[in-house]
Design a protein around this motif. Structure first.
Motif, mmCIF file in Angstrom:
data_model
loop_
_atom_site.group_PDB
_atom_site.id
_atom_site.type_symbol
_atom_site.label_atom_id
_atom_site.label_comp_id
_atom_site.label_asym_id
_atom_site.label_seq_id
_atom_site.Cartn_x
_atom_site.Cartn_y
_atom_site.Cartn_z
ATOM 1 N N GLU A 105 -42.710 28.500 37.355
ATOM 2 C CA GLU A 105 -41.418 29.137 37.212
ATOM 3 C C GLU A 105 -41.566 30.383 36.342
ATOM 4 N N ALA A 106 -40.888 31.464 36.750
ATOM 5 C CA ALA A 106 -41.092 32.747 36.081
ATOM 6 C C ALA A 106 -40.645 32.739 34.622
ATOM 7 N N ASP A 107 -39.728 31.840 34.230
ATOM 8 C CA ASP A 107 -39.227 31.818 32.859
ATOM 9 C C ASP A 107 -40.054 30.920 31.949
ATOM 10 N N THR A 108 -41.197 30.448 32.425
ATOM 11 C CA THR A 108 -42.090 29.614 31.616
ATOM 12 C C THR A 108 -43.416 30.349 31.427
ATOM 13 N N PRO A 109 -44.173 29.997 30.395
ATOM 14 C CA PRO A 109 -45.470 30.658 30.179
ATOM 15 C C PRO A 109 -46.417 30.421 31.360
ATOM 16 N N VAL A 110 -47.302 31.380 31.554
ATOM 17 C CA VAL A 110 -48.286 31.259 32.636
ATOM 18 C C VAL A 110 -49.268 30.163 32.258
ATOM 19 N N PRO A 111 -49.501 29.187 33.139
ATOM 20 C CA PRO A 111 -50.437 28.096 32.820
ATOM 21 C C PRO A 111 -51.849 28.617 32.583
ATOM 22 N N GLU A 112 -52.528 27.992 31.652
ATOM 23 C CA GLU A 112 -53.918 28.356 31.391
ATOM 24 C C GLU A 112 -54.778 28.128 32.637
ATOM 25 N N ALA A 113 -54.429 27.110 33.420
ATOM 26 C CA ALA A 113 -55.192 26.833 34.644
ATOM 27 C C ALA A 113 -55.063 27.983 35.645
ATOM 28 N N ALA A 114 -53.880 28.620 35.682
ATOM 29 C CA ALA A 114 -53.695 29.741 36.587
ATOM 30 C C ALA A 114 -54.538 30.935 36.146
ATOM 31 N N ALA A 115 -54.576 31.204 34.836
ATOM 32 C CA ALA A 115 -55.393 32.300 34.334
ATOM 33 C C ALA A 115 -56.871 32.054 34.617
ATOM 34 N N ARG A 116 -57.323 30.806 34.400
ATOM 35 C CA ARG A 116 -58.724 30.476 34.679
ATOM 36 C C ARG A 116 -59.027 30.598 36.167
ATOM 37 N N ALA A 117 -58.120 30.130 37.017
ATOM 38 C CA ALA A 117 -58.331 30.254 38.464
ATOM 39 C C ALA A 117 -58.355 31.717 38.897
ATOM 40 N N TRP A 118 -57.528 32.556 38.264
ATOM 41 C CA TRP A 118 -57.510 33.981 38.600
ATOM 42 C C TRP A 118 -58.836 34.651 38.237
ATOM 43 N N ILE A 119 -59.360 34.299 37.073
ATOM 44 C CA ILE A 119 -60.665 34.842 36.669
ATOM 45 C C ILE A 119 -61.748 34.400 37.643
ATOM 46 N N ASP A 120 -61.736 33.141 38.027
ATOM 47 C CA ASP A 120 -62.736 32.645 38.980
ATOM 48 C C ASP A 120 -62.616 33.345 40.330
ATOM 49 N N ASP A 121 -61.402 33.557 40.775
ATOM 50 C CA ASP A 121 -61.209 34.238 42.063
ATOM 51 C C ASP A 121 -61.710 35.674 42.015
ATOM 52 N N LEU A 122 -61.421 36.384 40.897
ATOM 53 C CA LEU A 122 -61.867 37.775 40.791
ATOM 54 C C LEU A 122 -63.381 37.857 40.702
ATOM 55 N N ARG A 123 -63.995 36.958 39.991
ATOM 56 C CA ARG A 123 -65.455 36.968 39.906
ATOM 57 C C ARG A 123 -66.093 36.658 41.250
ATOM 58 N N ALA A 124 -65.484 35.738 41.981
ATOM 59 C CA ALA A 124 -66.025 35.407 43.305
ATOM 60 C C ALA A 124 -65.828 36.543 44.306
ATOM 61 N N ALA A 125 -64.743 37.292 44.136
ATOM 62 C CA ALA A 125 -64.439 38.359 45.090
ATOM 63 C C ALA A 125 -65.136 39.661 44.754
ATOM 64 N N ARG A 126 -65.656 39.815 43.535
ATOM 65 C CA ARG A 126 -66.260 41.088 43.138
ATOM 66 C C ARG A 126 -67.474 41.417 44.013
ATOM 67 N N GLY A 127 -67.495 42.648 44.492
ATOM 68 C CA GLY A 127 -68.582 43.087 45.356
ATOM 69 C C GLY A 127 -68.406 42.716 46.808
ATOM 70 N N THR A 128 -67.228 42.167 47.180
ATOM 71 C CA THR A 128 -66.945 41.778 48.567
ATOM 72 C C THR A 128 -65.644 42.443 49.016
ATOM 73 N N PRO A 129 -65.390 42.483 50.326
ATOM 74 C CA PRO A 129 -64.112 43.049 50.795
ATOM 75 C C PRO A 129 -62.891 42.295 50.295
ATOM 76 N N ALA A 130 -63.080 41.057 49.836
ATOM 77 C CA ALA A 130 -61.943 40.277 49.358
ATOM 78 C C ALA A 130 -61.284 40.927 48.150
ATOM 79 N N LEU A 131 -62.080 41.588 47.284
ATOM 80 C CA LEU A 131 -61.499 42.224 46.107
ATOM 81 C C LEU A 131 -60.586 43.374 46.513
ATOM 82 N N ASN A 132 -60.997 44.145 47.497
ATOM 83 C CA ASN A 132 -60.132 45.211 47.998
ATOM 84 C C ASN A 132 -58.848 44.659 48.588
ATOM 85 N N ALA A 133 -58.958 43.526 49.306
ATOM 86 C CA ALA A 133 -57.770 42.907 49.886
ATOM 87 C C ALA A 133 -56.804 42.465 48.787
ATOM 88 N N ILE A 134 -57.324 41.890 47.718
ATOM 89 C CA ILE A 134 -56.477 41.458 46.603
ATOM 90 C C ILE A 134 -55.790 42.661 45.950
#
Length: 416
Positions: free
Chosen positions: A80-109
């Motif tokens: 929910e937008a009125d609650t703090p961002v979960p730590e799990a979401a931040a960790r998942a976002w970092i993992d997704d960006l690291r996995a996408a770096r150097g691939t077309p997926a990063l451009n898509a994001i």
């Protein structure tokens, strides 16, 4: 009549059997007619209806981000937008960006988030590049150390809106609308609003071209319908010649004719009508001239085909009863040609709103119609979803216009 007599004369059982036999024969006839038309219906479905459906589907399909960043999409599914961002979401976002770096997926994001809010592409690219040096530990603090924007909910709301599988972002964008941070639909700033102006320009140009074609085409159609056969054949040949010439060739020819040193300006100067060459190309004037030339046969032919079926003695009868030739034409002849006029206007208008090549080659920067922008998004920026949204909105407006005209015609028939 004979069948009806037999039905009245036959007893009850024989009458029912005969009626059933007639119904079976009628059904067989209907199925036979459907079978003969089935190949054509299948052809229309595969080559016309299905492609339009797939294009329209692309205007609301939004799965690319979820395929490129599945972790953060799953982590923010119930946030929910009125609650703090979960730590799990931040960790998942970092993992997704690291996995996408150097691939077309990063451009898509990055591209998808930038389509939602301008500037997010650079934020994503900078974050992905600096995550390699980010120390392990708290994911939220690591992102905030790269950019303060990760502390606020706006970026995370944009990520959540991009999660799909369906999105109204492109359809809203085609109408110069967008979703604010709280989810409300708002108009984009005036300096960013483009498409409503383009739609207004498209329909304005199409309306002017339709009126010009009507003013020029109606007298030509009348001459064709009333001239001697040999003269009419020569005139019809002149009308049909544009159909035998490629559209690109005709448009390029008008560029040559209308330029400052072209034939038109030289002729006007030779006649003494102008002192200096006129600017007739790469502006709205050139667009009107070229479009009218291309679409004029579409106005002439429907009107001419209707005029050939009008009986000439009706006008003569009106004149013999005391009406002037002008009154007889206006009150007797012209009303009979209105269905042809309506068909020609509709055909020219609907064709004009989808034109792309002629305005692109002859018009200026402020004369481009909606077809130019649809082609731009599909062929140059590869943003098929935005091109599909603009095309779908154009199709919807066209259908509304056609439905309104059909309803008006039905009301006129009912009033008679």
């Amino acid at each position: 009549m004979q069948t009806a007599a037999v039905l009245r004369a036959a007893p009850g059982d024989e009458e029912r059997a005969l009626r059933q036999g007639l119904r079976r024969a009628e059904r067989r006839r209907h199925w036979l007619a459907f079978g003969l038309a089935a190949p054509l219906l299948l052809f229309l479905l595969v080559n016309f209806v299905l492609p339009i459906f797939l294009i329209l589907k692309m205007s609301v399909d939004d799965r690319e981000f979820a395929r490129a960043a599945p972790g953060v999409v799953a982590a923010l599914a119930h946030w929910e937008a009125d609650t703090p961002v979960p730590e799990a979401a931040a960790r998942a976002w970092i993992d997704d960006l690291r996995a996408a770096r150097g691939t077309p997926a990063l451009n898509a994001i990055a591209n998808r988030l930038n389509q939602d809010t301008s500037g997010y592409r650079s934020l994503v690219m900078t974050t992905a590049r600096r995550l390699a040096q980010a120390p392990p530990g708290n994911a939220t603090q690591a992102l905030a150390g790269i950019s303060e924007q990760w502390r606020g909910p706006e970026v995370w709301q944009a990520i959540q809106r991009a999660s799909g599988p369906l999105s109204a972002m492109y359809l809203l964008g085609a109408m110069d609308l967008h979703r604010a941070g709280d989810g409300a639909i708002e108009r984009v700033p005036k300096d960013e609003a483009v498409f409503l102006t383009v739609f207004q320009r498209t329909f304005g140009i199409s309306l002017v071209v339709t009126l010009c074609c009507l003013v020029l085409g109606y007298p030509v159609a009348y001459l064709l319908a009333t001239a001697r056969p040999r003269v009419a054949s020569v005139m019809m040949l002149a009308v049909l010649i544009p159909f035998w010439t490629a559209l690109l060739v005709r448009t390029s020819a008008w560029v040559v004719l209308l330029q400052r040193d072209g034939v038109v300006n030289q002729l006007l100067q030779w006649l003494g009508l102008i002192d200096h060459p006129l600017t007739l190309v790469f502006n709205r004037t050139g667009t009107y001239i070229a479009l009218v030339h291309v679409l004029l046969p579409f106005m002439i032919l429907p009107i001419y085909s209707l005029m050939t079926g009008i009986r000439k003695h009706t006008v003569r009868a009106a004149i013999s009863l005391g009406a002037s030739p002008l009154t007889a034409f206006w009150r007797v002849y012209f009303p009979q040609t209105l269905p042809g006029v309506a068909s020609g206007c509709l055909l020219v208008f609907v064709t004009a709103i989808g034109f792309y090549i002629t305005p692109a080659l002859i018009g200026g920067a402020g004369d481009q119609m909606i077809g130019y922008f649809i082609a731009h998004f599909i062929t140059e920026t590869a943003n098929w979803s935005m091109g599909a949204a603009l095309g779908g909105l154009l199709l919807l407006i066209t259908c509304v216009v056609l439905a309104a005209l059909a309803w008006t015609k039905t009301r006129q028939r009912a009033a008679r």
